[in-house]
Design a protein around this motif. Structure first.
Motif, PDB file in Angstrom:
ATOM      1  N   ASP A 128      -5.368   3.284  -7.747  1.00 50.18           N
ATOM      2  CA  ASP A 128      -6.317   3.756  -6.735  1.00 50.18           C
ATOM      3  C   ASP A 128      -6.554   5.263  -6.835  1.00 50.18           C
ATOM      4  N   ARG A 174      -9.698   0.882  -8.811  1.00 52.15           N
ATOM      5  CA  ARG A 174     -10.866   1.162  -7.983  1.00 52.15           C
ATOM      6  C   ARG A 174     -11.963   1.796  -8.834  1.00 52.15           C
ATOM      7  N   TRP A 215      -3.516  11.687  -0.591  1.00 48.30           N
ATOM      8  CA  TRP A 215      -2.532  11.158   0.365  1.00 48.30           C
ATOM      9  C   TRP A 215      -1.174  11.860   0.299  1.00 48.30           C
ATOM     10  N   PHE A 242     -12.701  -3.936   4.872  1.00 47.88           N
ATOM     11  CA  PHE A 242     -11.621  -2.938   4.909  1.00 47.88           C
ATOM     12  C   PHE A 242     -11.685  -2.099   6.195  1.00 47.88           C
ATOM     13  N   HIS A 250      -7.897  -7.624   2.687  1.00 48.14           N
ATOM     14  CA  HIS A 250      -7.308  -6.277   2.794  1.00 48.14           C
ATOM     15  C   HIS A 250      -7.998  -5.521   3.921  1.00 48.14           C
ATOM     16  N   ASP A 305     -13.679   0.445  -0.597  1.00 44.26           N
ATOM     17  CA  ASP A 305     -13.542   0.432   0.866  1.00 44.26           C
ATOM     18  C   ASP A 305     -14.825  -0.038   1.557  1.00 44.26           C
ATOM     19  N   TRP A 325      -2.264  -2.285  -8.461  1.00 44.96           N
ATOM     20  CA  TRP A 325      -3.643  -1.799  -8.257  1.00 44.96           C
ATOM     21  C   TRP A 325      -3.627  -0.295  -8.347  1.00 44.96           C
ATOM     22  N   TRP A 371     -11.651  -3.811  -7.888  1.00 40.80           N
ATOM     23  CA  TRP A 371     -12.107  -4.295  -6.591  1.00 40.80           C
ATOM     24  C   TRP A 371     -13.179  -3.340  -6.119  1.00 40.80           C
ATOM     25  N   ASP A 401       0.861  -1.185   0.000  1.00 38.63           N
ATOM     26  CA  ASP A 401       0.000   0.000   0.000  1.00 38.63           C
ATOM     27  C   ASP A 401       0.903   1.243   0.000  1.00 38.63           C
TER      28      ASP A 401
HETATM   29  C1  GLC Z   1      -7.995   3.873  -0.412  1.00 37.44           C
HETATM   30  C2  GLC Z   1      -8.116   2.474  -0.993  1.00 37.44           C
HETATM   31  C3  GLC Z   1      -7.630   1.457   0.012  1.00 37.44           C
HETATM   32  C4  GLC Z   1      -6.198   1.802   0.408  1.00 37.44           C
HETATM   33  C5  GLC Z   1      -6.111   3.220   0.950  1.00 37.44           C
HETATM   34  C6  GLC Z   1      -4.682   3.666   1.210  1.00 37.44           C
HETATM   35  O1  GLC Z   1      -8.881   4.036   0.643  1.00 37.44           O
HETATM   36  O2  GLC Z   1      -9.419   2.186  -1.405  1.00 37.44           O
HETATM   37  O3  GLC Z   1      -7.708   0.166  -0.520  1.00 37.44           O
HETATM   38  O4  GLC Z   1      -5.763   0.888   1.383  1.00 37.44           O
HETATM   39  O5  GLC Z   1      -6.672   4.129   0.015  1.00 37.44           O
HETATM   40  O6  GLC Z   1      -3.926   3.624   0.063  1.00 37.44           O
END
Ligand code: GLC
Length: 632
Positions: free
Chosen positions: A305, A402, A269, A451, A476, A418, A303, A415, A195
């Protein structure tokens, strides 16, 4: 038969692969009107008619009775009151008619919500194609639709192995520890996920060298042990001087823009990011090529996201909110002002005003993001997929996303985002499976165990017992939640028993999957597809048909020792656990079946048989020749 109706000049979404001549809009067979920049059409439904479709969406397989919204949304609370999740899968069918709206902006679906027997669809724009498919059965409609949109993505064989993920395994030791712990517990495993924390300050295509000093070595060491490490890639590129991906994107003008031509900046993030304009072929080629940084190190799965795109705040939105807060300094806050202020801050994320302030470039023209919103995530998948196919060919790289839109089903899987460690989410996953399949998404699955929130061993086991059948079988969970790797719980043997079943079924499941892709077929079907005249089967939304031999019916309630299951015909009830197989013939009708936590229930049709191989600790170690047959 497929007919195509066109209004205006649709933006090319790349969703369809067949050329169907357009009839304009005049002969469009549903009652419709145009006004306020929207196109609204409606149709009546018979009282008991089932409406299928919409792919990854909340609520039931039968979509009747609710309002849905095609508007890719980063919403981590999947309750029944919601209208949109991460995908926009604009395919719906009822009776002998299938409808696909090829349109990249918002669509609202009122399916018997305002009026029980009427569906009203509002397309928020006047440039689109609508394909209307007429066939005798739901399955025939799906197949014809799927031939229109092209064959579904097929991942490598190992991507059907069991996968372990967590936000996050923070360093190399944590990753090695997961692999070692699975090996010590004798539980099969094929993939471990990385991640966002494997990156340096959440910068795509970088590695945090403090946490992963010998990343290449780690990847190779895992590979030698037949484990694939799967890193995440986020849509946004961190704004940081000296970070080459950001600087290249900025200097070449590759990020989405504001009206004045400057880069749109949002917070995700990594902090402030630029959003690559994946709708431009040159940007896709550029971003796709960046994956080489990781494929060169031996990575062969990803993946994608945060590609709705998720925006926690925009620079402008945050500045406005802070100004409002400052203006209220020293003011006596009544309840109204307090809630207003709270709403201002809560409303910063994924704010419509921010999306409306973003611009793309299509064929040299400036296009507002709201006109193409649902195409963003799919275009990111395309960026990666186009690079993988060019570089490695088909079935070599695992890729799922996602956010998605129909068209991306040819390039990768999805997938379901969350979810929560809630019992209700076992069934929510089950209901999404056939609907996603109808829309072409075959490689899919939910976060097993859930999740968000703390899970419990029984919930993880029951979730896994459904996951045994989902193409993506991944455990996950979110940052800050209870550890839910299979070896974390007292009853490790139960987990081994369940996961071994996946490996026994794996050659069968993969071959079913490949066939479903080649024949534009479903892997999972609602019972109503197979038993349309059986009133109980028609309403059943807790069981699914799988391939032409089986039915699945997971246990989905806490503290239950089993469940009630409906058999639409005589079948053999099989309990699979480790290498043990217990069979019982059951007649058509309702039965209560006991299923222990370490058992996977399966129902095999009379006269059918399915192959089971010997389990192994990795897919690569399976002996695909040595199979025994499980007779129904
Ligand atoms: C998002 C994704 C999740 C991931 C998180 C941190 O919420 O959907 O799967 O773990 O971001 O990257």
């Amino acid at each position: 038969m497929i007919r195509r109706f066109t209004l205006g000049s649709p933006i090319c979404t790349d969703a369809v692969v067949l050329e169907v001549p357009s009839e304009g809009i005049e002969g469009f067979p549903f009652s419709h009107r145009i006004g306020n920049g929207e196109f609204v059409f409606s149709f009546d439904m018979e009282k008991d008619e089932i409406v299928y479709g919409l792919g990854e969406a909340i609520r039931g397989i039968n979509k009747r009775g609710w309002l849905y919204r095609s508007y890719c949304s980063d919403d981590p609370i999947h309750t029944e009151s919601k209208h949109a999740l991460y995908a926009a899968h604009n395919f719906l069918m009822h009776g002998k008619t299938g409808i696909f709206i090829d349109f990249p902006a918002e669509i609202r679906w009122d399916i018997g919500y305002s009026h029980a027997n009427e569906t009203v669809v509002t397309i928020c724009g006047t440039d689109f194609d609508i394909y209307v498919i007429t066939q005798d059965t739901p399955l025939a409609i799906v197949k014809e639709f799927r031939s229109l949109i092209g064959q579904s993505y097929v991942p490598p064989f190992w991507a059907f192995g069991f996968q372990q993920s967590r936000w996050s395994y923070h360093n190399a030791e944590a990753v090695q520890n997961v692999i070692r712990s699975y090996d010590e517990a004798n539980i099969p495993l094929d993939c471990v996920y990385l991640d966002i924390d494997y990156m340096e300050r959440y910068k795509n295509f970088t590695v945090d060298r403090e946490a992963f000093p010998d990343f290449e070595g780690l990847v190779q060491e895992a590979k030698a042990n037949n484990i694939h490490l799967i890193p995440i890639i986020d849509a946004g590129v961190r704004k940081e001087e000296g970070y080459s991906v950001y600087e290249e994107g900025r200097d070449r003008g590759y990020f989405c823009k504001l009206e004045d031509g400057s880069d749109f900046e949002g917070g995700v993030w990594p902090g402030i990011v630029g959003f690559p304009d994946f709708l431009r072929p040159e940007v896709r080629a550029w971003f796709g090529e960046k994956y080489r940084f990781l494929t060169d190190m031996g990575i062969d799965g990803f993946w994608n996201d945060m590609n709705e795109p998720a925006i926690f705040y925009s620079k402008k939105g945050l500045a406005n909110a802070l100004t409002e807060a400052q203006e209220l300094q020293g003011v006596d806050l009544d309840l109204g002002k307090f809630f207003h202020l709270k709403d201002v801050f809560m409303g910063l994320a994924n704010n419509p005003a921010d999306y409306a302030s973003m611009y793309h470039e299509i064929d040299g023209k400036k296009v507002n993001h709201q006109r193409v919103h649902n195409l963003y995530g799919a275009s990111m998948t395309r960026a990666a997929g186009e690079f993988f196919e060019k570089e490695f060919g088909k079935r070599k790289i695992l890729m799922f996303s996602r956010s998605s839109m129909i068209g991306a089903h040819r390039i990768g899987g999805i997938w379901f985002g969350d979810n929560h460690s809630w019992w209700a989410h076992i069934l929510q996953c089950l209901k999404m499976l056939p609907s996603a399949n109808m829309c072409g998404f075959l490689y899919c699955g939910a976060d097993l165990g859930g999740f968000s929130g703390d899970s419990t061993p029984d919930l993880v086991l029951r979730f896994l017992a459904l996951g045994v059948f989902t193409p993506l079988m991944r455990n996950h969970s979110a940052l800050g939640t209870r550890d839910q790797e299979c070896y974390r719980f007292d009853n490790t043997d139960d987990f081994r028993d369940v996961i071994l079943v996946r490996y026994r079924l794996l050659p069968y499941l993969y071959s079913l999957f490949v066939r479903a892709s080649e024949e534009n077929d479903l892997l999972f079907r609602p019972l109503s597809f197979d038993y349309p005249d059986d009133p109980i089967a028609r309403e059943c939304e807790t069981q699914l048909m799988l391939g032409d031999a089986c039915m699945i019916a997971p246990v989905y309630e806490q503290n239950a020792n089993g469940r009630t299951v409906y058999l639409p015909e005589d079948m053999t009830f099989v309990k699979l656990s480790g290498e043990r197989v217990v069979k019982e013939s059951l007649s058509k009708g309702l039965h209560y079946v006991e299923v222990a936590l370490n058992e996977v229930p399966l129902f095999v049709k009379k006269g059918k048989s399915i192959p089971l191989c010997k389990p192994a600790m990795r897919t690569a170690l399976l002996d695909l020749e040595a199979v025994e047959y499980l007779e129904g």
